[in-house]
Design an enzyme around this catalytic site. Structure first.
Site, PDB file in Angstrom:
ATOM      1  CD  GLU A 356      -2.830  -1.243   2.393  1.00  0.00           C
ATOM      2  OE1 GLU A 356      -4.017  -1.516   2.203  1.00  0.00           O
ATOM      3  OE2 GLU A 356      -2.356  -1.050   3.513  1.00  0.00           O
TER       4      GLU A 356
HETATM    5  C1  TNX Z   1      -4.381  -4.209   4.726  1.00  0.00           C
HETATM    6  S1  TNX Z   1      -2.708  -6.473   4.348  1.00  0.00           S
HETATM    7  C2  TNX Z   1      -3.115  -3.890   5.183  1.00  0.00           C
HETATM    8  C3  TNX Z   1      -2.955  -3.423   6.559  1.00  0.00           C
HETATM    9  C4  TNX Z   1      -4.264  -3.319   7.257  1.00  0.00           C
HETATM   10  C5  TNX Z   1      -5.140  -4.506   6.925  1.00  0.00           C
HETATM   11  C6  TNX Z   1      -6.432  -4.541   7.668  1.00  0.00           C
HETATM   12  C7  TNX Z   1      -1.655  -5.398   4.194  1.00  0.00           C
HETATM   13  C8  TNX Z   1      -0.373  -5.818   3.682  1.00  0.00           C
HETATM   14  N1  TNX Z   1      -1.963  -4.156   4.508  1.00  0.00           N
HETATM   15  O1  TNX Z   1      -2.301  -2.191   6.538  1.00  0.00           O
HETATM   16  O2  TNX Z   1      -4.038  -3.265   8.618  1.00  0.00           O
HETATM   17  O3  TNX Z   1      -5.392  -4.456   5.547  1.00  0.00           O
HETATM   18  O4  TNX Z   1      -7.119  -5.727   7.483  1.00  0.00           O
END
Ligand code: TNX
Length: 679
Positions: A356
């Site tokens: 992300e």
């Molecule tokens: C996605 S999964 C994210 C996290 C969040 C999560 C909540 C991932 C690699 N990144 O930053 O905490 O979803 O479910």
């Protein structure tokens, strides 16, 4: 206490992922204790009574002997391989578990070379060669338990199986009466995948050392061998870095919702690493880069492209922060952090996040990752990262691991990384995320990846799930727990159990054992263990829980109403319940037999109330559906025929009718028996 936090702000995430629809209410401290757990009564398929086959994860091969079980006795010892400190450490761990509930001394002495002594031997020789580096062979005879392996890891895994073959009360923190029977037979067992992990996000909500240790103790029971700690995110930085002290002291000073946050000192982190190592679990530290870095950016203005530090952040949005890929200072910072982290970490992996990074362009992301990956390998570690590090702009780094967390069954980033030699840890968010709600009613958790009931967590194959990713490229599985809504230890337990054991089974057991109907029964039999361990687990209606609510019509079954092979119902000694008791007529082989109908299969506690007016011990054999549950169980003198005592044992019942028989074994007959109670 009731705490209602404001709705989560809308989150940004890649468009192919389902976004959080609308607001999710944080019902952080609503208290899991008040959840009404309803469990529909339902008929379960019959299964064998006590068996070696109740282990989770399912072993590779189980051969019950059908012979006399081994019963741990007060004079038993623990005998690790002579001359091996790691084996001695496993012995000490096992003794620690068994002493609490049995109250036995269980002295530890090096194993001799002759026949195994009474107790548990832990040998580093003689195992079936198939067990490999992590497996074990476990042999149970009437005289001894012998665990053989090639490594201490293997012995430790065998010890976890042994725990599950003992009655659930073995997990009690206080001394219980036993008997401590282990069914006879042989198990030869080894994992399908080398990596079986879970992750705890200590950044969104900080979780103190004691919580992490308790979590480690619990996950070890299911042969989890990696614990990934998500140590930094927008909301908090949780590990001391000496060269950049404000990361912890300022960046760690809050959390989601604005609480006090916290961080681990280096000594505390090492304490966690050592505690995990004693449980054969490797800690993988993650510093999420270059996104998810608001806490670092807030701590040091010079890390920001514009030189201005943002505010600390206590919301739950993602994708808005980034380190500055064009500043040289950024790389000094990352190298310092990774250097100190590597020095604290004996394990092979440093996790660099990489997910992300929506505030970083693909070019910047490539530049950044291509600079930092070699820093990891230069410290003798392998890179681990979320699967976005498979981006084509990012070079392959030797030994690197991509962790798949998407929702699809194909992913170009992952297949491309695999084609360059990367291995994959499978954490598909709609199957393996422990922070997803079970159902719409779950009091905590998110649902952007879906709701994950136990069957959903169990019914997928990590070896074939992603097209283009063969089982040979899969290092293993990991179940991550993000903690935006997970505030307390109780929340962690509730979201972990029973799903983590399901994921652990996917990582350990051969696919040939995969069978939901069988798994749910084995899983249900874990329930009484969790209850005794004080774990507040989700009582999924998909699983026939072995206890909690008792599995049978709990209650009293008077002896005078049972089937009596010989002897008489009497009422000439006071203190009995019902209309009388059974006198065994001083004859060997005389029995009293009860029929107990169980709504569902699983373990129950039996109490036999008896009196034995003489000093003579009148041992009896107890069978359940013809299978020995206790052999020669002592019924010592109670001093007077009107003095009643109870004898307790745990047995497994099958769904439907069960025959429980208590048979006198000596010419003195059995004691006077008042009733059988099922709890
Ligand atoms: C996605 S999964 C994210 C996290 C969040 C999560 C909540 C991932 C690699 N990144 O930053 O905490 O979803 O479910």
């Amino acid at each position: 206490m009731s705490l209602v936090a404001p709705p989560f702000p809308a989150r940004r995430r890649p468009s192919r992922l389902a976004c959080l629809a609308g607001a999710v209410l944080l019902v952080a401290a609503a208290g899991l204790a008040v959840i009404a757990v309803t469990q529909p009564a339902r008929a379960q398929p019959a299964r064998l009574a006590v068996s070696m086959s109740e282990v989770v994860p399912a072993p590779v091969s189980v051969q019950p002997s059908g012979g006399t079980p081994y019963t741990l006795s007060p004079d038993a010892g623990i005998f690790p391989q002579a001359g091996s400190t790691p084996a001695a450490d496993v012995g000490a761990y096992l003794a620690g578990v068994l002493r609490r509930s049995t109250g036995y001394a269980l002295p530890i002495a090096p194993a001799g070379s002759g026949a195994p002594a009474r107790g548990v031997s832990l040998l580093l020789a003689g195992a079936d060669p198939a067990v490999g580096a992590q497996g074990y062979q476990l042999d149970v005879t009437a005289d001894a338990v012998v665990i053989r392996a090639q490594t201490a890891d293997g012995l430790f895994n065998g010890v976890q199986t042994l725990r599950q073959l003992l009655p659930p009360e073995i997990e009690s923190a206080v001394v219980r009466p036993g008997p401590w029977a282990v069914p006879g037979g042989r198990i030869v067992d080894y994992p399908r995948f080398a990596y079986r992990g879970t992750m705890l996000d200590v950044a969104r909500h900080f979780h103190p050392v004691a919580t992490v240790k308790q979590h480690i103790d619990r996950i070890a029971l299911y042969k989890i061998n990696y614990l990934h700690l998500h140590l930094s995110d927008d909301q908090g930085w949780r590990i001391v870095v000496d060269k950049w002290p404000r990361l912890a002291t300022y960046g760690g000073s809050t959390q989601v919702g604005g609480g006090p946050g916290g961080y681990y000192t280096k000594a505390q982190f090492q304490e966690i690493v050592a505690y995990a190592a004693q449980r054969h679990i490797t800690i993988i530290p993650e510093i999420d880069l270059p996104g998810h870095t608001n806490a670092a950016l807030a701590s040091y203005a010079e890390l920001n492209c514009n030189g201005v530090a943002p505010q600390l952040y206590t919301g739950t949005a993602v994708g808005f922060s980034s380190l500055c890929s064009s500043k040289e200072n950024t790389y000094t910072f990352v190298n310092d952090v990774l250097t100190e982290l590597a020095a604290l970490t004996p394990g092979p992996y440093l996790h660099i996040g990489g997910d992300e990074a929506d505030a970083t362009s693909p070019e910047q992301y490539g530049t950044f990752m291509n600079r930092i990956q070699p820093m990891v390998t230069a410290k003798g570690k392998s890179v681990m990262g979320w699967h976005q590090i498979g981006a084509s702009a990012v070079q392959h780094s030797p030994g690197r691991i991509v962790q798949y967390w998407g929702l699809n069954t194909s992913d170009a980033l992952v297949s491309s990384a695999v084609s360059k030699g990367a291995k994959v840890v499978m954490s598909p968010a709609n199957k393996a995320y422990l922070d997803m709600k079970y159902t719409a009613q779950s009091p905590v958790g998110q649902d952007w990846a879906g709701r994950i009931e136990v069957r959903t967590a169990y019914d997928w194959n990590p070896g074939t799930y992603l097209s283009g990713v063969p089982a040979s490229a899969v290092l293993g599985v990991e179940a991550p727990m993000w903690t935006e809504t997970i505030v307390t230890e109780d929340h962690i337990e509730y979201m972990t159990f029973p799903r983590l054991p399901a994921i652990a089974e996917l990582g350990w057991s051969p696919w040939s054992t995969h069978d939901w109907d069988a798994f749910r029964l084995r899983l249900g039999a874990q329930g009484p263990r969790w209850t005794i361990m004080g774990i507040d687990f989700y009582r999924s209606p998909q699983v026939p829980w072995g206890s909690g609510p008792p599995t049978t019509p709990a209650g009293r079954y008077e002896a005078e109403g049972a089937t009596i092979s010989r002897g008489v119902a009497e009422s000439n000694h006071a203190g009995f319940s019902g209309t009388g008791f059974v006198n065994y007529d001083n004859a060997a082989g005389a029995y009293v037999q009860w029929t107990v109908n169980a709504a569902q299969a699983g373990p129950v506690t039996l109490r036999l109330r008896y009196s034995n007016g003489t000093a003579v011990n009148r041992p009896m054999d107890i069978t359940v559906n013809g299978t020995p549950a206790a052999t020669g169980l002592a019924f010592a003198g109670t001093g007077a025929w009107a003095t009643w005592q109870t004898k307790t044992l745990t047995v497994n019942l099958r769904a439907g009718a069960n025959t429980i028989r208590a048979t006198a074994t000596t010419a003195d007959g059995g004691p006077n028996v008042d009733y059988l109670e099922v709890q």
